[in-house]
Design a protein around this motif. Sequence first.
Motif, short mmCIF file in Angstrom:
data_model
loop_
_atom_site.label_atom_id
_atom_site.label_comp_id
_atom_site.label_asym_id
_atom_site.label_seq_id
_atom_site.Cartn_x
_atom_site.Cartn_y
_atom_site.Cartn_z
N ALA A 81 -11.06 9.25 -6.25
CA ALA A 81 -9.61 8.47 -5.82
C ALA A 81 -7.90 7.66 -6.23
CB ALA A 81 -10.22 8.20 -4.64
N THR A 82 -7.40 8.44 -5.77
CA THR A 82 -5.86 7.16 -7.28
C THR A 82 -5.38 6.45 -6.68
OG1 THR A 82 -4.51 9.28 -6.85
CG2 THR A 82 -5.24 9.56 -8.49
N GLY A 83 -5.32 6.86 -4.21
CA GLY A 83 -4.39 6.07 -3.61
C GLY A 83 -5.25 4.48 -3.11
N ASP A 84 -4.59 3.28 -3.07
CA ASP A 84 -5.06 1.58 -2.76
C ASP A 84 -6.11 1.78 -2.63
OD1 ASP A 84 -2.19 1.27 -4.32
OD2 ASP A 84 -1.80 2.39 -2.38
N TYR A 85 -6.20 3.06 -0.95
CA TYR A 85 -7.33 2.37 0.03
C TYR A 85 -8.28 4.12 -0.37
CZ TYR A 85 -6.63 -1.99 1.10
OH TYR A 85 -6.66 -3.41 1.06
N LEU A 86 -9.30 3.91 0.24
CA LEU A 86 -9.71 5.79 0.48
C LEU A 86 -10.52 6.01 1.75
CD1 LEU A 86 -13.57 5.36 -0.75
CD2 LEU A 86 -12.22 5.40 -2.49
N LEU A 87 -11.27 6.02 2.22
CA LEU A 87 -11.92 6.77 3.41
C LEU A 87 -12.07 8.49 3.18
CD1 LEU A 87 -10.49 8.89 5.94
CD2 LEU A 87 -9.50 6.91 6.42
N VAL A 88 -13.50 8.18 3.66
CA VAL A 88 -14.34 9.42 4.22
C VAL A 88 -13.97 10.53 5.51
CG1 VAL A 88 -16.70 10.49 4.25
CG2 VAL A 88 -15.41 8.50 2.51
N GLN A 89 -13.47 11.47 5.84
CA GLN A 89 -13.39 12.32 6.91
C GLN A 89 -14.42 13.71 6.54
OE1 GLN A 89 -10.58 12.30 9.42
NE2 GLN A 89 -12.46 13.73 10.08
N ASP A 90 -15.65 12.82 8.08
CA ASP A 90 -15.94 14.16 8.29
C ASP A 90 -15.58 15.99 8.46
OD1 ASP A 90 -18.57 13.09 6.59
OD2 ASP A 90 -19.34 12.62 9.21
N MET A 119 0.54 -1.28 -0.34
CA MET A 119 -0.03 0.06 -0.15
C MET A 119 0.80 0.44 0.18
SD MET A 119 -2.85 1.01 2.32
CE MET A 119 -4.45 2.31 1.99
N LYS A 120 0.85 2.52 -1.06
CA LYS A 120 1.63 3.24 -1.25
C LYS A 120 0.77 4.61 -0.75
CE LYS A 120 4.37 1.03 -4.15
NZ LYS A 120 4.91 1.35 -5.99
N ARG A 121 -1.02 4.70 -1.11
CA ARG A 121 -1.71 6.06 -0.84
C ARG A 121 -2.60 5.46 0.00
NH1 ARG A 121 -1.54 9.50 -6.55
NH2 ARG A 121 0.99 8.74 -5.72
N LEU A 122 -2.54 6.94 0.94
CA LEU A 122 -3.91 6.73 1.39
C LEU A 122 -4.99 7.84 0.67
CD1 LEU A 122 -6.39 5.33 2.69
CD2 LEU A 122 -5.24 7.38 5.19
N SER A 123 -6.25 7.83 0.27
CA SER A 123 -7.28 8.90 -0.49
C SER A 123 -8.00 9.34 0.31
CB SER A 123 -7.59 8.60 -1.69
OG SER A 123 -6.90 8.37 -2.64
N ILE A 124 -7.72 10.50 1.64
CA ILE A 124 -8.82 10.73 2.08
C ILE A 124 -9.88 12.16 2.17
CG2 ILE A 124 -8.60 12.15 4.53
CD1 ILE A 124 -6.00 11.67 4.84
N ILE A 125 -11.37 11.41 1.33
CA ILE A 125 -12.04 12.21 1.10
C ILE A 125 -13.13 12.91 1.97
CG2 ILE A 125 -14.82 12.06 -0.64
CD1 ILE A 125 -13.16 9.28 -1.44
N ILE A 126 -12.76 14.45 1.81
CA ILE A 126 -13.46 15.30 2.66
C ILE A 126 -15.00 16.05 2.01
CG2 ILE A 126 -13.06 16.95 4.55
CD1 ILE A 126 -10.24 16.99 4.83
N PRO A 134 -5.80 -3.65 9.93
CA PRO A 134 -5.79 -4.82 9.32
C PRO A 134 -6.00 -4.98 7.79
CG PRO A 134 -8.10 -3.83 10.79
CD PRO A 134 -6.30 -2.15 10.58
N ILE A 135 -5.40 -4.10 7.11
CA ILE A 135 -5.19 -3.26 6.18
C ILE A 135 -3.87 -4.34 5.91
CG2 ILE A 135 -5.04 -1.86 3.87
CD1 ILE A 135 -7.72 -2.62 4.41
N ILE A 136 -2.49 -3.18 6.71
CA ILE A 136 -1.49 -3.51 6.38
C ILE A 136 -0.95 -4.97 6.57
CG2 ILE A 136 0.66 -2.92 7.44
CD1 ILE A 136 -0.04 -0.86 5.99
N ASN A 180 4.77 4.65 5.70
CA ASN A 180 5.22 6.15 4.85
C ASN A 180 4.25 5.90 3.60
OD1 ASN A 180 7.81 6.96 6.22
ND2 ASN A 180 8.86 5.90 5.77
N ILE A 181 2.87 5.85 4.11
CA ILE A 181 1.92 5.44 2.98
C ILE A 181 1.75 7.11 3.30
CG2 ILE A 181 -0.40 5.52 2.99
CD1 ILE A 181 -0.10 2.46 4.72
N GLU A 182 1.91 7.82 1.87
CA GLU A 182 1.74 8.54 1.02
C GLU A 182 -0.12 8.90 1.13
OE1 GLU A 182 4.03 9.15 -2.46
OE2 GLU A 182 2.16 8.30 -3.29
N LYS A 183 -0.90 10.94 1.58
CA LYS A 183 -1.77 10.91 1.77
C LYS A 183 -1.82 12.08 0.69
CE LYS A 183 -0.24 12.80 5.44
NZ LYS A 183 0.04 14.04 7.10
#
Length: 269
Positions: free
Chosen positions: A89-98, A1-8, A114-116, A32-35
Amino acid sequence: MKRLSIIIPAYNEEKTISLIMNRINEVKLIRNIEKEVIVVNDCSTDNTEAALHNYMNTTPNLTINFFKYVRHDVNQGKGAAIHTGIAQATGDYLLVQDADLEYDPGEYNTLLKPIILGSADVVYGSRFIGGNPHRILFFWHSIGNRVLTFLSNMFSNLNLTDMETGYKLFRTSIIQRIYLHEKRFGFEPEVTQKISMVPGIRIYEVGISYYGRTFAEGKKIGWRDGIRAIWCIGKYGLFNTKTFVTSKNRERAFRYKQHENAPVSSLKD
């Protein structure tokens, strides 16, 4: 996993958008996962946009590797803002952040564990398990959340403790294939029902904190959204006819104005 996409998804969050961005900036992700931060402004009528750009242009030592800003021309709802963010989103995983500070970005690494470890495709952050701080607020809201989770579990055959949680972490390649329709708070029950239908999906839960807001502090969800959630659980649990969509069709489904994905430093103007 290299990148996490954070959707606001943001609607009239001028008071908190800089604060949540700062908390995200302070987080150092494990390994060192990218944001990648994707802010979707759902046609705010306040100074959300100005506050956001002021933060990005004046904050030194940004740790946000990639940044996108998208503005809807008309208010469409939180779910619609999330749809737009998912498509971007271009990350390997994404999450939603209010943007309202109810959920703590400092717990991203808890969600990522759990992902790692290679165990999960989806991780839900539960407000009802673990020993994390939980603001004491409304009795009937807590009952409503548990009822909705119970009904959702009945139709999805999952054993979640908090279906309505705002912290849901998805493998991007999976969630971008899910056909999503609900444009308001119906996103939560719809995505839960549909994600449970993915063959071989591995779903985990971890305990998280919850710093809830009152209506006077800006909370937007109401009893009508609870009724809609029940309707969505029945609709997508019993009568769902479309779970997957091609990536090409998803790109066609959303219209937006955006910055190109680029390092944050090149976006300062």
